[in-house]
Design a protein around this motif. Sequence first.
Motif, PDB file in Angstrom:
ATOM      1  N   GLU A  57      90.582 212.421 124.190  1.00 61.06           N
ATOM      2  CA  GLU A  57      89.468 211.822 124.948  1.00 61.06           C
ATOM      3  C   GLU A  57      88.483 211.108 124.009  1.00 61.06           C
ATOM      4  O   GLU A  57      87.936 210.065 124.342  1.00 61.06           O
ATOM      5  CB  GLU A  57      88.748 212.928 125.743  1.00 61.06           C
ATOM      6  N   GLU A  58      88.289 211.673 122.831  1.00 60.17           N
ATOM      7  CA  GLU A  58      87.283 211.109 121.916  1.00 60.17           C
ATOM      8  C   GLU A  58      87.867 210.111 120.928  1.00 60.17           C
ATOM      9  O   GLU A  58      87.202 209.735 119.957  1.00 60.17           O
ATOM     10  CB  GLU A  58      86.549 212.255 121.205  1.00 60.17           C
TER      11      GLU A  58
ATOM     12  N   GLY B 242      90.290 205.578 122.397  1.00 60.54           N
ATOM     13  CA  GLY B 242      89.055 205.990 123.086  1.00 60.54           C
ATOM     14  C   GLY B 242      89.304 206.133 124.568  1.00 60.54           C
ATOM     15  O   GLY B 242      90.441 206.005 125.037  1.00 60.54           O
ATOM     16  N   CYS B 243      88.224 206.418 125.298  1.00 60.05           N
ATOM     17  CA  CYS B 243      88.353 206.636 126.738  1.00 60.05           C
ATOM     18  C   CYS B 243      87.992 205.370 127.496  1.00 60.05           C
ATOM     19  O   CYS B 243      86.833 204.960 127.482  1.00 60.05           O
ATOM     20  CB  CYS B 243      87.451 207.785 127.186  1.00 60.05           C
TER      21      CYS B 243
ATOM     22  N   ARG C 159      84.973 205.788 129.872  1.00 56.24           N
ATOM     23  CA  ARG C 159      83.643 205.773 129.252  1.00 56.24           C
ATOM     24  C   ARG C 159      83.227 204.342 128.951  1.00 56.24           C
ATOM     25  O   ARG C 159      82.075 203.962 129.135  1.00 56.24           O
ATOM     26  CB  ARG C 159      83.656 206.552 127.938  1.00 56.24           C
TER      27      ARG C 159
END
Lengths: 434, 163
Positions: free
Chosen positions: A370-371, A426-427, A430
């Motif tokens: 997720e990060e 990355g997401c 987001r």
Amino acid sequence: MVTLSTKPLTERVEAVGGVVDMAAYENAGGYEAARQAITKSEPEAVQGLVKDADLRGRGGAGFPTGVKWGFVPKGDAAGPGHKYLVCNADEMEPGTFKDRYLMEMDPHLLIEGMLIAAFAIGADKAYIFLRGEYHESFKQLYSALADASEKGYVGQNVFGSDFSVDLVIHRSGGRYICGEETALLNALEGKRGQPRTKPPFPPASGAWGRPTIVNNVETLCNVPGILKNGVDWFRDLGIGNDSGTKLYGVSGRVKRPGLWELPIGTTIREIIEEHAGGMQDGYKLRGILPGGASTDFLTIEHLDLPMDYGSIQAAGSRMGTGTMILMDDSICPVAISINLQHFFAQESCGFCTPCREGLPWLEQLLIDIEEGRGQPGDLELLDGNAAFIGAPGNTFCLHATGAMEPLLSALRCFREDFEAHIESGGCPYRERGH
Amino acid sequence: MSEVSQLIEALSVEEVDAIEAEITHLPNRESAAIEAMRIVQEKRGWISDESLRAIARLLGMSTEALDSIATFYNLIFRKPVGRHVLMLCDSVSCYVMGCDKVRTAVCDQLGVEMGETTPDGRFTLLPIVCLGACDRAPVMTIDEELITHLSADSIPDILSGFD
């Protein structure tokens, strides 16, 4: 012709427009089923009715209730000592809010169901194992129990018969694993809530080593109606193969989140679109956890499935508690998987290594993805380890198995989202501002 | 001091009576362990080492055995808590409905993180698993009160109701 009820669990609450007290419950014919059974019938006959009605456990597993009751040894075979009935009111499956409703709104229905069940299995001690955080449920049950005791419906010589049963509320210290029936029994005995090895199964050796039946709140609440209205009535309430009604719930970004008593076998589409009013404007449905956090994701392909035990199982998931959680298109499938795995990791009792060590490890790998720290091969690593941790037999109970159901299914249903996280570092959700 | 008077020193007569009443529903004294700790915590807010020893002695079990039970359960507190215990649900339905924003608002408003107590002893913040009110998510409890339909904006008003 008398019109029989189509909503035996919720009709009194709807008629009264609030909490059903003793007077309202008795006006609606309450406690008559228990009175007739206990003063005029035999335990085996009551067991037979519940078996013929094909009532199945509403806590998630769907085991036939009458069959379970039949496992309790009778007469001398039981040996000396108590037999126990335990109501599993430890509602803690994320996304589930049905037993709370029954206990807060119609507590006498549960008490009557427990009286009949205790009579049917010959239990002289009954406990309600209640979620510690359910303060309002405790107040309602406590007050209803006091009223029932005062009338002679609970305690010594119930309804003037020679049947006696002590009914006590135990408030849990709070752990998800206590919903597992053998962990629940350890907790009831005042111990750490760790699951026991099976066999022996609780009907043979349960609370304090004595024959014990553990039934869910909604299951027990179905019993008075079966005795009152008959086996055929109950079987006809369901739409497909299953019998009775079901409390279905929907939470998530729908217009009218809530709980409805509907014929068991109502389609997912009808529940979401007609009863919950469909998705809120601006949100699209992507994933469905049909019966709590420990059930496999379904998708919009499955909307026309009936919500019954067999249909949902055939689609690779479980009806579970029947209260579904909807994942809309603003929710990142990796992020929701972190949320789910965090829950299961935290609530592991810690006894078995794959569960205690494996669940936090999986959560951390999901956080890395997720990060933006995901690596090629991580998804295969997740697939393999989730399959290992979830395989029944690698752990003492099914906690880890349940934990892996939403993860393995998310990896399957939303694979492209997981891949996009690793490819883009990355997401994407987001970055879109969610 | 005799053992009995030491016991009464650590637990009130009301607490001992309430625990003894629970024992009457159970086949042995140790089985009342969780109920006994709940009774004492209701009066004192948490289970101190002194309370733990007194309860263990009353139930006829070792302090260590009782502590292993105490530390297993989410709702038994082995550290002091604030005047109000705020438990914010972080399970999946509340997550979908935005509980992360509510948590940020609560922590910002009170100036502490989850798991901490405000320096004035007013609030202890704890995460909690599904509170079974998912149709009204996001939700939390403050003490015994269930508070539903939370949003970041509603937090200051809600918290101001608790001194």
